[in-house]
Design an enzyme around this catalytic site. Structure first.
Site: not given
Ligand code: GLU
Length: 309
Positions: A64, A67, A191, A243, A261
């Protein structure tokens, strides 16, 4: 050794010895295989000084953290119209929450929860083939990190493509509200692949420098985004980058940051430094357990919290 180098090497020594390492992400099978014993830290100061130690040159799945870069790219492409598709409020819910999307009629709370990042990816994809959009994202990362060797870990992307049922649900749900324009499988393909970009702490810290220095990479003098945009991306990182652990991260670390993650965190000390840390074990909110503790130590010792010493 400079004070910064001493602080970084002492933190790395402490983190390597700790036994409370958290749990590696298991819902993406390829990430479940990563050794939780890794720990890396890289800090790049305003004058370009690098203090890096531990596994700072071992590539990991940025997940993430990508992002932040897709948000930057999409804002460059569509400007503030982006905020019609995605909000910018903290979610207070898990990163892959379905229920919140229903309450909010398919408009994701922010660009850093999964639904929001999928909507942002869809904006980048519009008018392009998936391969072109992905190439654009990867080249942007390579440009920012000044390293053309950065690649996508295909095994991680394929692993998530096989098992990312929640993301499929989120994307389809948004599609029903016309928040996703492209075929869902195309948007998700891009994605999953940008989440699977593999980078080291050192590369990531270089890539984040523009956010620490008003939109400009101080090593090249090149402007990546306007200062105002960098300021706003940092604001969203501070409020939404972890988050439903975002409040705790602000309270303890006091910097804009974005976790993934894979166990990485990119943190920005405005005017001072770009910082990347990697420790694969996660806490209950899905953020790097030791990564957060290491950043708390760092900002405390250096007085770098944006809220004061
Ligand atoms: N590719 C992971 C997902 O979509 C990213 C989540 C993350 O890194 O927090 O669940």
């Amino acid at each position: 050794m400079s004070n910064l180098e001493t602080v970084v090497s002492e933190i790395v020594d402490e983190m390597r010895q700790r036994t409370d390492r958290g749990e590696v992400a298991r819902y993406i099978p390829e990430l479940a295989r990563v050794d939780p014993g890794h720990f890396g830290l890289a800090v790049i100061g305003a004058d370009g000084t690098v203090a890096a130690a531990g596994d700072c040159d071992v590539p990991f799945s940025i997940q993430s953290i990508s992002k932040v870069f897709t948000l930057t790219l999409a804002l460059g492409m569509v400007g503030d119209k982006l905020w019609r598709r995605v909000g910018r409020e903290p979610s207070g819910s898990p990163f892959n929450s379905v229920v919140q999307l229903e309450y909010e009629r398919g408009i994701p709370r922010n660009p850093f929860i999964n639904a929001g990042a999928i909507a942002v990816t869809d904006l980048i994809l519009s008018g392009h083939q998936p391969r072109e959009a992905l190439g654009e994202i990867l080249r942007f990362m390579q440009f920012l990190a000044q390293d053309a060797t950065i690649t996508i870990d295909e095994a991680v992307a394929a692993s998530e493509q096989r098992t990312g049922f929640r993301n499929v649900a989120l994307a389809n749900y948004m599609k029903s509200f016309e928040v996703i324009d492209n075929p869902v499988e195309y948007t998700l393909g891009v994605y999953f692949h940008h989440c699977a970009i593999s980078m080291t702490c050192r590369q990531l810290a270089v890539a984040g420098r523009f956010l620490a220095h008003s939109g400009r990479d101080p090593s090249t003098g090149l402007s990546v985004v306007q200062a105002e945009r960098a300021k706003r991306i940092n604001a969203v990182m501070l409020t939404c980058g972890h988050y439903d652990g975002s409040g705790e991260f602000a309270y303890r670390v006091g910097l804009p940051g974005k976790s993934g993650v894979g166990g990485g965190i990119l943190a920005v000390a405005p005017g001072r430094a770009s910082i990347a840390v990697w420790a694969p074990g996660l806490d209950a909110a899905g953020n790097s357990h030791l990564g957060r503790i290491a950043l708390e130590r760092l900002t405390k010792r250096l007085g770098w919290s944006i809220f004061g010493e």
